[in-house]
Design an enzyme around this catalytic site. Sequence first.
Site: not given
Lengths: 397, 371
Positions: A8, A102-103
């Site tokens: 993350d 983003d993960e």
Amino acid sequence: MTDVLHVDMNSFFASVEILDNPSLRGLPVVVGGGGKRGVVCSASYEARVFGVRAAMPIYKALQCCPKAVLLPVRISRYRLYNKRFLSVLDRVTPFVEPVALDEAYLDISHAHTLFGDSLAIGRKIYEDLFSETGLTCSIGISQNKLLAKLASKAAKPKILSGRVENTDPVLLISSAEEELFLDRHSVAALPGIGRKTVEKLSQIGVKTVADLKILSLSTLVAKFGTAQGKSVFVMARGIGSAEVVPNQERKSLGKEETFAIDLVGIAELLRQIDMLAEEVYFVSKRAELLFRCVSVKVKFSNFEVITRSKTQETPFLSFLELKSAVHAMVTNLDLKLGVRLCGVQVSGFVVGPHDKYRQTSLFDAESDVHAKDALEEVTLGVKEKFGNQAIGYGIVR
Amino acid sequence: MKFTTERDSIVEALNGPVRAATSKGTSYNIPSLKLKLKNNNLEIIGSDPDLVISTRTDVHGEQDGDMIVPAKLFQDIVRALDQGAVHVLSNDEEITITSGKAEFKVREPVGGELTLFTKATGDGSLLPTKILAESLNQVVRAALTDNSRAPQLSAVLFATTEDGIRMVATDSYRLAYKDIKGISIKEDTEDVLIPAKTLEELQKIILANQNEKEINFSYSDTDAVFNIGDSKLATRLIKGPFPDYQRLLPNSYENYAIIEKEPFINVINRIKLLIRDSKDASSPVKLNFSSSHVEVSVSTPESGSAVEIIEAEYSGEETQVAFNPNYLLDGVKAINSENIVINIIDSSKPATIEPEDEKDYHYLLMPVRIS
């Protein structure tokens, strides 16, 4: 098994804005949409110190932090960084499940041969992401997605008495630590448990996951209905899916090595290249990835890099075939300078199991082909069981 | 040195040498050509450590001598000029090219000598241009086009037979051979292995010299020279031995099909449209042979499937054999007769494609094994 890894990025949108405009560094940056009536999409840690949180209305964020630098969302820019982010993950394993820009979740169970144990893989991803994108992230590793995600959250920088406290960005929760780790969490940390549920639980004195475990399945079902009751019950026991579903197809697979002392001479280079090619070959074979392209990268002591590649119409079907192609690419290199780094990468994947279609050769007797195939199968088996170094091809002088 | 020439004639004369010119193995930093002028005759030489191509053209010479020019730049300049007279002058490390009102001053490349290795000299054998061109076209296609495997596989073998010569090439998946009767290569020494890459250049030179009836061919133990009209191609030979191909030639076939060539090519081209995605690349075309027709089909993991039936005269058991479609097309297209014959044994043994009438050309093709 601690083979699910969750990455993350830390305040991704805000961090990208800061990278693009370094004068923002150290300032409370808030990225959000829709002016004062919009919500915060991302906030730098400097803004979080003032209590700004993602999903908070902008006006409220400005109340918390009047000096916040408010920036509009530039999604195309973040997509570009997302590509770089995924390309780093892609080098580790083809089994990457992106969940947001983003993960992502990674199944790293096949990556140990190339990159070492789970913690080493986590650290490598952290380092590579930082050096290649300039962004920091948090990484959680555990036996399933639920625990991995909680672990990456626990590895995030903390805000303690108005200051940002950095913790180790990579957190591995082993099976022995699982229960203790999970028990400490507040029930609100579990996915799918919203404010209402938290309130209901709180009314009966349940605040942490440890408290939650006291409730029986029938109590939970009676209180929250069958579906949620069951799901809360299993989550509280750390049970969750470990299935990582890659929605992106793998484009390439490679391995490179930087040497402590520069390599001199073709024999030494070939030896290293062979070892890299062998690793890459067997990893791709195990993943049932047939490839048609191979490229070799050589970095010299003066940092000059050359790459050579070859694409053939039909996939490489044996290690020896790959090896001779790789040799042909490097044998006429000018090696006046020492070699600092070399790498082998394969790409151009063709679906389907090995051997589905094989162009036979005029000169190979059918029995030879079978013998070579059998040899590779055995080699793969030994490598799987006893590790990559356990067996390898020798050199006949 | 100094000469005047026509733009068109020098443009034509430059083609071959420029293709051969590389900076490999020379001390020149860029690919360069050597120009030699003697008595109104200009020789243009382009070279590579393994290949030299030179051409001659008549010019109006004013001062004999040699010069080195940067290959690509020189060619680009003369090509870009208007038609008409071109004056070339070399003077103290500088080449001046003028035509009409245009004037170019080009720095002469700095370096030593170009590789000009030819050992083979003197009288060679005379090969009929037309037959050689046709044979090259049929055989060179089966050679390996890169150097990823044994160098012998990227060569064409010229072997002496009882009543002529035989040309053979194989990349180990297919093998083509052609017998040319009634000609001989004089020195009856070892087999000669000529790089396929050079023979592709020779094909281009032949194309530009179609009016020449014969090609003079001579060789030594290390190199060979082809002379055709005003052009000359010299090549290093590849060291043998050539793979033992004779044991591969089946003695007899149990099954054969006679198929009309052009329609068959169209069918394969249509069917292979399905092999589009890179994931489909290894998918073969399957040929199902039965008494009155051949069923051609493909099924790919990514794109889909296709099937077409083509009439054929077939003698033998019903059989299915799968081939790489491009290798198959290469073989069928190489046949110069209206009908082709495909001989098959079974789905794992080599098939042979031949012309129906004259049996001087054979194309062996290994099937794709489906497991």
